[in-house]
Scaffold this active site. Sequence first.
Site, PDB file in Angstrom:
ATOM      1  N   ASN A   1      47.195 -34.364  -5.751  1.00 38.63           N
ATOM      2  CA  ASN A   1      48.459 -35.118  -5.783  1.00 38.63           C
ATOM      3  C   ASN A   1      48.473 -36.269  -6.780  1.00 38.63           C
ATOM      4  O   ASN A   1      49.516 -36.567  -7.358  1.00 38.63           O
ATOM      5  CB  ASN A   1      48.792 -35.644  -4.390  1.00 38.63           C
ATOM      6  CG  ASN A   1      47.612 -36.287  -3.710  1.00 38.63           C
ATOM      7  OD1 ASN A   1      46.640 -35.601  -3.391  1.00 38.63           O
ATOM      8  ND2 ASN A   1      47.664 -37.580  -3.511  1.00 38.63           N
TER       9      ASN A   1
ATOM     10  N   ALA B   1      58.486 -28.943   2.309  1.00 42.58           N
ATOM     11  CA  ALA B   1      59.735 -28.746   1.546  1.00 42.58           C
ATOM     12  C   ALA B   1      60.063 -29.905   0.621  1.00 42.58           C
ATOM     13  O   ALA B   1      60.626 -29.704  -0.460  1.00 42.58           O
ATOM     14  CB  ALA B   1      60.899 -28.525   2.521  1.00 42.58           C
TER      15      ALA B   1
ATOM     16  N   CYS C   1      45.431 -52.796  -4.068  1.00 44.89           N
ATOM     17  CA  CYS C   1      44.777 -54.099  -4.093  1.00 44.89           C
ATOM     18  C   CYS C   1      44.723 -54.572  -2.645  1.00 44.89           C
ATOM     19  O   CYS C   1      45.755 -54.738  -2.013  1.00 44.89           O
ATOM     20  CB  CYS C   1      45.611 -55.061  -4.920  1.00 44.89           C
ATOM     21  SG  CYS C   1      45.013 -56.747  -4.866  1.00 44.89           S
TER      22      CYS C   1
END
Length: 394
Positions: free
Chosen positions: A157, A208, A332
């Site tokens: 991803n 989806a 962070c």
Amino acid sequence: MHPDSDIDAASPIYLDHGGTTPLDPVVLAGLAERLGWPLGNPNAAHGPGARARRLLEDARRMLAEHLGGRPEEVVFTSGGTEAITLAVRGCTTASPGRIALGATEHSSTRTAVESMAEQGWAVDTIPVTPTGRITPEALAETLRPDTRIVCLMLAQNEIGTITDIAGLAPVVRRLAPRSKLVVDAVQAFTKVPFRVSSLGADCVAVTAHKMHGPLGIGALWTRAAVKPLFKGGGQERGQRGGTQPAVLAWAFAEAARVAAADTDACTRMAALRDALVAELLAVLPDATLTGEPPGPTRLPNNAHLCIPGLPSEPLINALAEVGLCASAGAACSTGKFRVSPTLQALGRRAEEGAFVRLTVGRFTRAAELPEAARRLAACVHALRPAYAGRLAPR
Ligand code: PLP
């Protein structure tokens, strides 16, 4: 503003399709129409129930066709996270064994595996190359005869690296013959051509909302009998309890149909992504592309850059303020700059600079890209002085 373009400095630019995608207008029209239908519970015997059941089963048939499997192998879920968790937990055996997990798996897989570790399962991490690939050798070194579950992702991803699952599956079968191979295809579905029947996997998770369908619906293709996370009324052949959202299931299958019909979408997205990278490198010549080079081993819509001289978080926040939607691979926390587990697995360090993911979609327009690059460069140049000397290059 470019004379031929309607994009100006105030126009929002959405380059976070890896996060989620806008609904395809064709899917939206069909969805809106069906939401108005007098549908019953798809498990009810009466007419409205039968109508909902037909919609649901049509969706299952259509989705199975696009996945390359059989309708009875498709279990509808609320999304990718649930599909992956169902696969991981649903494939566990009564006595704990080992789970092998790719080092850059999505947090939904990692946390599902961690929950099994709490129940006594041993977890082995499969290392990746500096561009996020899993080699057959690394997989072979990690697998043990008592490995029961192997989790791999078809497309990563953050950095978009595509894994050759069909090439790795025989290694799993040879070295861990009693294991189930669970594949996360959430980012890959409709962007990487595959058929579940030839991947060699036992379970494949999809969702989806990464492919211009609605949020709230996903699916697990499975040829293994998975134990349900919750039994409910025994829906989905006992594998996932709860009344099925027939209209959402239909919209998922429709999104798959519409994406497949747009036959040059991947070529178009790759051209847009390449143009975006070229624009970005022209204005930020010291930036570098993370991961695999553009081509068959990288998602067609993914650009992920390392920009030296500033950290990720302030850059992503500044981009949000100027209406450029992007995402970071780093967080962070407690004042310290840290990279994501994915970037850590690649051996990257926060001191190298800001890591930014820009992901195009089927509806991204070429005219948006020069303005996106201009905004990104302006934010980088505005922030860099504040971090001078605080981040060491690689
Ligand atoms: N797997 C990958 C690779 C993802 O990118 C995501 C979502 O970002 C998920 C799983 C989870 O899917 P969902 O958002 O449908 O739960």
